[in-house]
Design an enzyme around this catalytic site. Sequence first.
Site, PDB file in Angstrom:
ATOM      1  N   GLU A  81       0.817  -1.207   0.000  1.00 37.56           N
ATOM      2  CA  GLU A  81       0.000   0.000   0.000  1.00 37.56           C
ATOM      3  C   GLU A  81       0.855   1.264   0.000  1.00 37.56           C
ATOM      4  OE1 GLU A  81      -3.083  -0.034  -0.507  1.00 37.56           O
ATOM      5  OE2 GLU A  81      -3.682  -2.091  -0.021  1.00 37.56           O
ATOM      6  N   CYS A 144      -8.348  -1.920   8.008  1.00 36.13           N
ATOM      7  CA  CYS A 144      -6.941  -1.945   7.581  1.00 36.13           C
ATOM      8  C   CYS A 144      -6.414  -0.539   7.357  1.00 36.13           C
ATOM      9  CB  CYS A 144      -6.769  -2.792   6.314  1.00 36.13           C
ATOM     10  SG  CYS A 144      -6.871  -4.557   6.657  1.00 36.13           S
ATOM     11  N   HIS A 168      -1.463  -5.682   1.801  1.00 34.31           N
ATOM     12  CA  HIS A 168      -2.686  -6.487   1.715  1.00 34.31           C
ATOM     13  C   HIS A 168      -2.386  -7.784   0.963  1.00 34.31           C
ATOM     14  CE1 HIS A 168      -5.884  -3.314   2.677  1.00 34.31           C
ATOM     15  NE2 HIS A 168      -6.309  -4.397   3.291  1.00 34.31           N
TER      16      HIS A 168
HETATM   17  N1  PCA Z   1      -8.775  -6.813   6.170  1.00 35.45           N
HETATM   18  C1  PCA Z   1      -9.718  -5.735   6.417  1.00 35.45           C
HETATM   19  C2  PCA Z   1      -9.676  -5.506   7.895  1.00 35.45           C
HETATM   20  C3  PCA Z   1      -8.976  -6.678   8.486  1.00 35.45           C
HETATM   21  C4  PCA Z   1      -8.378  -7.384   7.331  1.00 35.45           C
HETATM   22  O1  PCA Z   1      -7.630  -8.348   7.392  1.00 35.45           O
HETATM   23  C5  PCA Z   1      -9.451  -4.497   5.563  1.00 35.45           C
HETATM   24  O2  PCA Z   1      -8.888  -4.620   4.476  1.00 35.45           O
HETATM   25  O3  PCA Z   1      -9.798  -3.392   5.989  1.00 35.45           O
END
Ligand code: PCA
Length: 216
Positions: A81, A144, A168
């Site tokens: 990110e 997140c 992610h």
């Molecule tokens: N993914 C979510 C919140 C927790 C996770 O593992 C997100 O992308 O916000």
Amino acid sequence: MKKIVLLTGFEPFNGEGINPSWEAVRALQDWNEADFTVAVRQLPCVFGAAKLAMKNLIEELQPSVVIAVGQAGGRSDLTVERIAINVDDAPIADNNKRQLVDQPVVAGGPAAYFSTLPIKAIVHALREAGLPASVSQTAGTFVCNHVFYGLMHHSADFGTAMRAGFIHIPYLPQQAADHPGAPSMALTDMVAGLRVAVRTALQLKSDVREAGGTTH
Ligand code: PCA
């Protein structure tokens, strides 16, 4: 003194039995090298509590590098990110049954923070290692992004001493089996990818510059 690398993953959410971020991160809990040691922790998928837990971990562990990891169901690669935004706008309720809409993560905070990880270098190194990866221009507006923004907000207090950011990762194959058509990645690849990301973050003082953006 040995450097500390903090890796966080999330508890399962949205009806899933597992969260790949926690499965991948906890596989690295015994990772210990001559010059650094890895600490792994789980965060709740809860607005507020997750941000506070991250703040406490930074204060307790004083890490040199922090990589927060989260599940992005539907994505096909490891996505590093670029930016955390000061917005909570949840598409679903969190694990405390709270669904925040159009609230700031930190009232009065800047609109956004950039990751201080060498994001392009990490993507480059991941691809060199044969792992699909890309830079992502949005971490969403759920828990997140909330944790990512909180992490960068606290890390601003640590100056350049601490590098921090968010990655992610896709569903695991056993999750994708319940989401026909959704892409997935094997746990071993996710774990290998996190190892590459940690090493790259520790080794590089500045990011590489190479094309990799999107037109939209
Ligand atoms: N993914 C979510 C919140 C927790 C996770 O593992 C997100 O992308 O916000």
